[in-house]
Design a protein around this motif. Structure first.
Motif, PDB file in Angstrom:
ATOM      1  N   HIS A  68     -45.609  36.507 -20.282  1.00  0.00           N
ATOM      2  CA  HIS A  68     -45.594  36.581 -21.747  1.00  0.00           C
ATOM      3  C   HIS A  68     -44.339  37.314 -22.229  1.00  0.00           C
ATOM      4  O   HIS A  68     -43.886  38.270 -21.582  1.00  0.00           O
ATOM      5  CB  HIS A  68     -46.837  37.314 -22.245  1.00  0.00           C
ATOM      6  CG  HIS A  68     -47.090  37.163 -23.702  1.00  0.00           C
ATOM      7  ND1 HIS A  68     -46.466  37.971 -24.644  1.00  0.00           N
ATOM      8  CD2 HIS A  68     -47.884  36.300 -24.386  1.00  0.00           C
ATOM      9  CE1 HIS A  68     -46.870  37.610 -25.847  1.00  0.00           C
ATOM     10  NE2 HIS A  68     -47.726  36.602 -25.725  1.00  0.00           N
TER      11      HIS A  68
ATOM     12  N   ASP B 202     -43.956  39.496 -24.421  1.00  0.00           N
ATOM     13  CA  ASP B 202     -44.215  40.922 -24.638  1.00  0.00           C
ATOM     14  C   ASP B 202     -44.732  41.636 -23.396  1.00  0.00           C
ATOM     15  O   ASP B 202     -45.137  42.790 -23.466  1.00  0.00           O
ATOM     16  CB  ASP B 202     -45.218  41.094 -25.785  1.00  0.00           C
ATOM     17  CG  ASP B 202     -44.662  40.602 -27.113  1.00  0.00           C
ATOM     18  OD1 ASP B 202     -43.436  40.728 -27.315  1.00  0.00           O
ATOM     19  OD2 ASP B 202     -45.438  40.076 -27.925  1.00  0.00           O
ATOM     20  N   SER B 203     -44.761  40.930 -22.269  1.00  0.00           N
ATOM     21  CA  SER B 203     -45.209  41.461 -20.984  1.00  0.00           C
ATOM     22  C   SER B 203     -46.704  41.807 -21.005  1.00  0.00           C
ATOM     23  O   SER B 203     -47.467  41.287 -21.829  1.00  0.00           O
ATOM     24  CB  SER B 203     -44.369  42.667 -20.562  1.00  0.00           C
ATOM     25  OG  SER B 203     -44.572  42.945 -19.185  1.00  0.00           O
TER      26      SER B 203
ATOM     27  N   ASP C 296     -50.174  43.700 -21.531  1.00  0.00           N
ATOM     28  CA  ASP C 296     -50.739  44.675 -22.468  1.00  0.00           C
ATOM     29  C   ASP C 296     -51.595  45.705 -21.720  1.00  0.00           C
ATOM     30  O   ASP C 296     -51.916  45.543 -20.541  1.00  0.00           O
ATOM     31  CB  ASP C 296     -51.545  43.972 -23.564  1.00  0.00           C
ATOM     32  CG  ASP C 296     -52.699  43.143 -23.026  1.00  0.00           C
ATOM     33  OD1 ASP C 296     -53.327  43.544 -22.019  1.00  0.00           O
ATOM     34  OD2 ASP C 296     -52.984  42.072 -23.603  1.00  0.00           O
TER      35      ASP C 296
END
Length: 214
Positions: free
Chosen positions: A155, A157-158, A160
């Protein structure tokens, strides 16, 4: 004009005839030339010999990246360390490799590791439903944590906090590093083979390469 037209028709007829007789040119295995299997390059030869000694054959990918011998040697060393020196069960390493390469559209790596994953204990049903694993009950909670982590790594945003905290319920620090490096290494490998348009090797190579020994 008539003579030119006749020549063009004759050439077209010849091309059609050659194609029907099996003379059509085969697509190149990659966008750049392959290193010969019997290379005498002082850096590549020991690496290729080691692959052969373990019952394998240097693949199209090996022979493509091998155009940069020192880089390939280091590349192969990382791949071998992931396979040989990790403490994480091989089946779990193969699971994250399959998901990471699937997300990267790395058909070459996904195909190469499907046989390995099956020999390590993943089922055909699990592999066939991998794309929609969230909706499947074929995976354990531990496997689902791996797959969620692979999705997070891909992703923009890496990963979560929720996904990472869930992963920590099943894996220690070393195992998490192994999962992370494995997924990212094969994501990079998939980008290499896609950019260089490396073709998938034949079934004979697939049958000889990288079977699970655990």
């Amino acid at each position: 004009m008539k003579k030119t037209k006749c020549v063009a028709v004759s050439l077209l007829s010849l091309m059609i005839a050659m194609t029907s007789m099996g003379y059509a040119q085969e697509p190149a295995p990659a966008r750049i030339p392959l290193v010969p299997l019997d290379t005498e390059d002082p850096v590549l030869k020991p690496v290729f010999d080691d692959i052969k000694a373990r019952g394998g054959v240097p693949s199209y990918m090996h022979r493509t990246i091998g155009n940069a011998p020192e880089i390939f040697k280091a590349f192969a060393s990382v791949a071998w360390a992931i396979r040989r020196d990790a403490v994480l069960p091989r089946i779990e390493r193969e699971l994250i490799i399959l998901r990471a390469t699937q997300l990267e559209k790395g058909d070459y790596e996904f195909f190469a590791h499907t046989g390995m994953a099956l020999s390590c204990g993943l089922t055909e049903e699990q592999i066939n439903t991998l794309e929609n694993w969230q909706d499947s009950d074929l995976y354990t909670d531990r496997q689902r944590a791996i797959l969620a982590y692979a999705d997070g790594l891909a992703h923009p945003d890496s990963v979560d906090e929720k996904t990472f905290n869930n992963l920590k319920q099943f894996f220690n620090a070393r195992e998490i590093v192994e999962l992370t490096v494995t997924a990212n290494f094969y994501t990079a490998a998939a980008r290499n083979t896609r950019a260089l348009d490396v073709k998938i090797d034949d079934d004979k190579w697939q049958a000889s390469y990288g079977k699970c020994v655990e």
